[in-house]
Scaffold this motif. Structure first.
Motif, mmCIF file in Angstrom:
data_model
loop_
_atom_site.group_PDB
_atom_site.id
_atom_site.type_symbol
_atom_site.label_atom_id
_atom_site.label_comp_id
_atom_site.label_asym_id
_atom_site.label_seq_id
_atom_site.Cartn_x
_atom_site.Cartn_y
_atom_site.Cartn_z
ATOM 1 N N GLU A 122 0.846 -1.191 0.000
ATOM 2 C CA GLU A 122 0.000 0.000 0.000
ATOM 3 C C GLU A 122 0.879 1.238 0.000
ATOM 4 O OE1 GLU A 122 -1.805 0.784 4.189
ATOM 5 O OE2 GLU A 122 -1.812 -1.385 3.928
ATOM 6 N N ASP A 123 0.280 2.376 -0.268
ATOM 7 C CA ASP A 123 1.000 3.653 -0.288
ATOM 8 C C ASP A 123 1.417 4.048 1.129
ATOM 9 O OD1 ASP A 123 0.447 3.740 -2.971
ATOM 10 O OD2 ASP A 123 -1.010 5.363 -2.842
ATOM 11 N N TYR A 124 2.513 4.796 1.212
ATOM 12 C CA TYR A 124 2.991 5.319 2.503
ATOM 13 C C TYR A 124 3.585 6.702 2.265
ATOM 14 C CZ TYR A 124 5.877 5.830 6.695
ATOM 15 O OH TYR A 124 6.463 6.293 7.847
ATOM 16 N N LYS A 125 3.101 7.671 3.006
ATOM 17 C CA LYS A 125 3.625 9.040 2.927
ATOM 18 C C LYS A 125 4.585 9.251 4.080
ATOM 19 C CE LYS A 125 2.380 13.837 2.328
ATOM 20 N NZ LYS A 125 3.706 14.182 1.979
ATOM 21 N N ALA A 126 5.807 9.584 3.775
ATOM 22 C CA ALA A 126 6.859 9.773 4.780
ATOM 23 C C ALA A 126 6.511 10.924 5.716
ATOM 24 C CB ALA A 126 8.192 10.034 4.097
ATOM 25 N N PRO A 127 6.584 10.698 7.049
ATOM 26 C CA PRO A 127 6.275 11.765 7.998
ATOM 27 C C PRO A 127 7.399 12.786 8.162
ATOM 28 C CG PRO A 127 6.786 9.751 9.177
ATOM 29 C CD PRO A 127 6.776 9.416 7.715
ATOM 30 N N ASP A 128 8.641 12.388 7.861
ATOM 31 C CA ASP A 128 9.767 13.317 7.923
ATOM 32 C C ASP A 128 10.881 12.805 7.029
ATOM 33 O OD1 ASP A 128 11.597 11.632 9.495
ATOM 34 O OD2 ASP A 128 10.377 12.117 11.235
ATOM 35 N N CYS A 129 12.008 13.486 7.025
ATOM 36 C CA CYS A 129 13.082 13.207 6.070
ATOM 37 C C CYS A 129 13.812 11.888 6.298
ATOM 38 C CB CYS A 129 14.081 14.357 6.062
ATOM 39 S SG CYS A 129 14.917 14.583 7.636
ATOM 40 N N ARG A 130 13.582 11.221 7.408
ATOM 41 C CA ARG A 130 14.229 9.929 7.646
ATOM 42 C C ARG A 130 13.550 8.801 6.892
ATOM 43 N NH1 ARG A 130 13.646 9.744 13.937
ATOM 44 N NH2 ARG A 130 11.617 10.501 13.266
ATOM 45 N N PHE A 131 12.350 9.044 6.427
ATOM 46 C CA PHE A 131 11.535 8.024 5.788
ATOM 47 C C PHE A 131 11.428 8.283 4.294
ATOM 48 C CE2 PHE A 131 10.363 8.441 10.171
ATOM 49 C CZ PHE A 131 10.187 7.142 10.613
ATOM 50 N N ILE A 132 10.994 7.249 3.545
ATOM 51 C CA ILE A 132 10.779 7.420 2.111
ATOM 52 C C ILE A 132 9.301 7.212 1.795
ATOM 53 C CG2 ILE A 132 13.105 6.804 1.343
ATOM 54 C CD1 ILE A 132 12.053 3.984 0.700
ATOM 55 N N ASN A 133 8.836 7.910 0.780
ATOM 56 C CA ASN A 133 7.486 7.691 0.271
ATOM 57 C C ASN A 133 7.510 6.432 -0.571
ATOM 58 O OD1 ASN A 133 6.368 10.137 1.297
ATOM 59 N ND2 ASN A 133 7.306 11.244 -0.401
ATOM 60 N N ILE A 134 6.487 5.616 -0.419
ATOM 61 C CA ILE A 134 6.379 4.424 -1.262
ATOM 62 C C ILE A 134 4.964 4.357 -1.825
ATOM 63 C CG2 ILE A 134 8.227 3.105 -0.158
ATOM 64 C CD1 ILE A 134 6.176 1.592 1.450
ATOM 65 N N LYS A 135 4.869 3.761 -3.000
ATOM 66 C CA LYS A 135 3.595 3.578 -3.678
ATOM 67 C C LYS A 135 3.301 2.089 -3.788
ATOM 68 C CE LYS A 135 3.042 7.905 -5.305
ATOM 69 N NZ LYS A 135 2.258 8.782 -4.530
ATOM 70 N N LYS A 136 2.027 1.744 -3.719
ATOM 71 C CA LYS A 136 1.612 0.356 -3.839
ATOM 72 C C LYS A 136 2.183 -0.242 -5.126
ATOM 73 C CE LYS A 136 -2.354 -2.682 -3.831
ATOM 74 N NZ LYS A 136 -3.802 -2.805 -3.678
ATOM 75 N N GLY A 137 2.770 -1.425 -5.009
ATOM 76 C CA GLY A 137 3.369 -2.110 -6.146
ATOM 77 C C GLY A 137 4.833 -1.781 -6.377
ATOM 78 N N GLN A 138 5.332 -0.767 -5.735
ATOM 79 C CA GLN A 138 6.720 -0.332 -5.923
ATOM 80 C C GLN A 138 7.682 -1.354 -5.311
ATOM 81 O OE1 GLN A 138 7.550 3.395 -3.938
ATOM 82 N NE2 GLN A 138 8.801 4.049 -5.654
ATOM 83 N N LEU A 139 8.805 -1.560 -5.987
ATOM 84 C CA LEU A 139 9.847 -2.452 -5.466
ATOM 85 C C LEU A 139 10.865 -1.627 -4.694
ATOM 86 C CD1 LEU A 139 10.371 -4.739 -8.571
ATOM 87 C CD2 LEU A 139 9.166 -5.304 -6.454
ATOM 88 N N ILE A 140 11.353 -2.204 -3.592
ATOM 89 C CA ILE A 140 12.283 -1.506 -2.705
ATOM 90 C C ILE A 140 13.403 -2.460 -2.315
ATOM 91 C CG2 ILE A 140 12.520 -0.277 -0.509
ATOM 92 C CD1 ILE A 140 9.350 -0.039 -0.652
ATOM 93 N N TYR A 141 14.648 -2.010 -2.461
ATOM 94 C CA TYR A 141 15.792 -2.767 -1.954
ATOM 95 C C TYR A 141 15.922 -2.492 -0.466
ATOM 96 C CZ TYR A 141 17.611 -3.829 -6.628
ATOM 97 O OH TYR A 141 17.781 -4.297 -7.898
ATOM 98 N N VAL A 142 16.110 -3.541 0.326
ATOM 99 C CA VAL A 142 16.247 -3.399 1.787
ATOM 100 C C VAL A 142 17.717 -3.578 2.162
ATOM 101 C CG1 VAL A 142 15.581 -4.335 4.037
ATOM 102 C CG2 VAL A 142 13.920 -4.277 2.174
ATOM 103 N N TYR A 143 18.239 -2.613 2.955
ATOM 104 C CA TYR A 143 19.637 -2.650 3.378
ATOM 105 C C TYR A 143 19.815 -2.915 4.867
ATOM 106 C CZ TYR A 143 20.270 -0.594 -1.194
ATOM 107 O OH TYR A 143 20.241 -0.369 -2.545
ATOM 108 N N SER A 144 18.806 -2.562 5.660
ATOM 109 C CA SER A 144 18.879 -2.844 7.102
ATOM 110 C C SER A 144 17.480 -2.947 7.672
ATOM 111 C CB SER A 144 19.673 -1.760 7.840
ATOM 112 O OG SER A 144 18.989 -0.532 7.814
ATOM 113 N N LYS A 145 17.406 -3.631 8.821
ATOM 114 C CA LYS A 145 16.144 -3.825 9.527
ATOM 115 C C LYS A 145 16.365 -3.393 10.968
ATOM 116 C CE LYS A 145 14.947 -7.732 6.579
ATOM 117 N NZ LYS A 145 14.544 -9.145 6.526
ATOM 118 N N LEU A 146 15.652 -2.358 11.392
ATOM 119 C CA LEU A 146 15.816 -1.884 12.763
ATOM 120 C C LEU A 146 15.291 -2.929 13.733
ATOM 121 C CD1 LEU A 146 14.778 1.870 12.523
ATOM 122 C CD2 LEU A 146 17.056 0.874 12.424
ATOM 123 N N VAL A 147 16.023 -3.116 14.836
ATOM 124 C CA VAL A 147 15.595 -4.039 15.883
ATOM 125 C C VAL A 147 14.540 -3.323 16.714
ATOM 126 C CG1 VAL A 147 16.320 -5.367 17.893
ATOM 127 C CG2 VAL A 147 17.832 -5.203 15.896
#
Length: 135
Positions: A51-76
């Motif tokens: 689903e879509d996601y609107k970034a709340p601040d500059c630490r986050f990225i906007n994403i759109k439903k169906g978009q592919l994203i490379y993952v580099y880290s997972k916060l504990v």
């Protein structure tokens, strides 16, 4: 004339104390993250946004439903914080956003392909979790 000088100095001092001029402190999201390597530069997996996601601040990225994203880290996850992953968008249609790394909620994506396990626990730093000014 001297009154104007005092007013200018006063406005400058007030401007420097303004959070927008000096940066806004942001809460730390986590103290540890899981990565594939010590520098968190290798891709862990490829995920698809559900689903879509609107970034709340500059630490986050906007994403759109169906978009592919490379993952580099997972916060504990800590206490009551959400579960966030860090990555960058992928695809020619997102060319203007490719290379921008930011956080997004893990709950909004599904893993499509795992490249390597995130088995290195790395401490987060102020530099990679908190940007004092969102420009």
């Amino acid at each position: 004339m001297t009154q104007r000088v005092y007013l200018v100095i006063l406005f400058l001092c007030l401007g420097l104390m303004n959070p927008f001029a000096t940066g806004i402190f942001m809460d730390k999201l986590a103290s540890k993250k899981l990565c594939a390597d010590d520098d968190c530069v290798y891709t862990i997996s490829l995920v698809r946004a559900e689903e879509d996601y609107k970034a709340p601040d500059c630490r986050f990225i906007n994403i759109k439903k169906g978009q592919l994203i490379y993952v580099y880290s997972k916060l504990v996850k800590e206490k009551e914080s959400g579960e966030f992953w860090a990555g960058s968008v992928y695809g020619e249609e997102y060319e203007d956003h490719m290379g921008t790394v930011g956080y997004f909620p893990r709950s909004l994506v599904s893993e499509q392909h795992v490249y390597q396990e995130a088995n290195k626990t790395v401490p987060t730093t102020v530099r990679n979790l908190q940007n004092p000014s969102c420009i």
